[in-house]
Motif scaffolding. Sequence first.
Motif: not given
Length: 473
Positions: A52-57, A74-79, A137-141, A278-279
């Motif tokens: 469930g990605p929510v942001q692309n950097n 504390p989130w998953d990442k696809y690189v 799959n999460d926004h920076w916080s 959502k989460h």
Amino acid sequence: MSIEFSKPLATTETTIPGLLLVQLPVHGDSRGWFKENWQREKMLAVGLEDFGPVQNNISFNDAVGTTRGIHAEPWDKYVSVATGRIFGAWVDLREGPSFGAVFTAELDPSVAIFVPRGVANSYQTLEENTAYVYLVNDHWSPDAQYSFLNLADETVNIEWPIPLDQVEISEKDRNHPRLADVTPITPRKTLVLGADGQLGRALRDMWKDRADVEFVGRSGLDLTSDDLPTARRWKDYAIIVNAAAYTAVDIAETPGGRIAAWAINATSVARLAAVATKHDITLVHVSSDYVFDGTSTAEYDESAPLAPLGVYGQTKAAGDIAAATASRSYVIRTSWVIGDGNNFVRTMASLAERGINPRVVDDQFGRLTFAVDIAAAIKHLLDARAPYGTYNVTNTGEPQTWANIARTIFELTGHDPNRVSSVTTDEYFAMASTPVAPRPRNSVLDLAKLESTGLIPPLASDRLVAYLKVDVD
């Protein structure tokens, strides 16, 4: 740079649990090349998670040797890499037995990697104009838990292609702690709602040694509040077990009880399902045999049509439907629950001891379900990663009537079982001076689906003996 074109899409497990190397098909000709960098349907088919990605950097690096890391979030990442080439190093900074494990690989546009929550990322560019791309799959916080490791840590001993004293590194990255001083990333938590009820207490006992399980009673979280979506940092949770319910079956037939039952058993479940979807949280929702009318002569399986008789059953049926809308959900249907709290078994044992001879309904059939076994079934389904859906959970054995069970309780506690007399449901209703909810006459649930996952619950008769021995002693 030479890219390998047209290789098949495939994933490879690495030395770090959950860290998957991905081979990407790249199609090229004289004009350049094309690839599907993230294609959900195809990638799920080869073993990637639906994370469930929510942001692309994109991190663009113009020089060879640019080095960044080592960062765990504390989130998953696809690189992946859009242009250029990197040497990547990943270190497991999750709490657990694989803490400190290392994996390294070179990535070009034809190779990507899925990085699970808590595994730290770092890389060094091997070509000019390298574009490093990642989905999260999460926004920076600022409230999230982060951990960092020094690029030169001697324990993990990463063999960087270009020595660190010859490359561009930020001062912040240069001063990260050594492994011995790193704070591990804790697992995503499990939230148990209704933790003060009979099932909640059984869950507390089962998971009492788990630091990642949070138990919440009625006052700890208002499930009926419109603020529920922001009541927690929900991305920190992996599982919600909803053992909270309005269970005053008869009072639910009153005007005030009807409002409360719908709010807790239906509306709040819909809110939880929305939060879970959502989460990316797995929702475990506990339901009831009251969603059926009890007119069937066969055991009720999970596909039986809903036909509740009273308000309580109607609200539980609505809750089942709402829970099933979550993208990852288990609906646990159970009956005649016995645990640590007020229940039929304790009532009958008390009457027997006090010399009271009860009249007990003898035309409602079902099986007792001990809370400890519901808790065990929930754990089993989660640990086994059983297919999401609805599961019936009761103890096993021949179905009994309430009167049969009452006589057994009298006998097991050393009293004359003939002191229990039978009464029909209609006669019982006629004696009541307050509103009484209709009950299903047949509450026997089919357990084949649960048993197909490898779990056969204990006999209700054996559990009753053990329960009474502990309670009486």
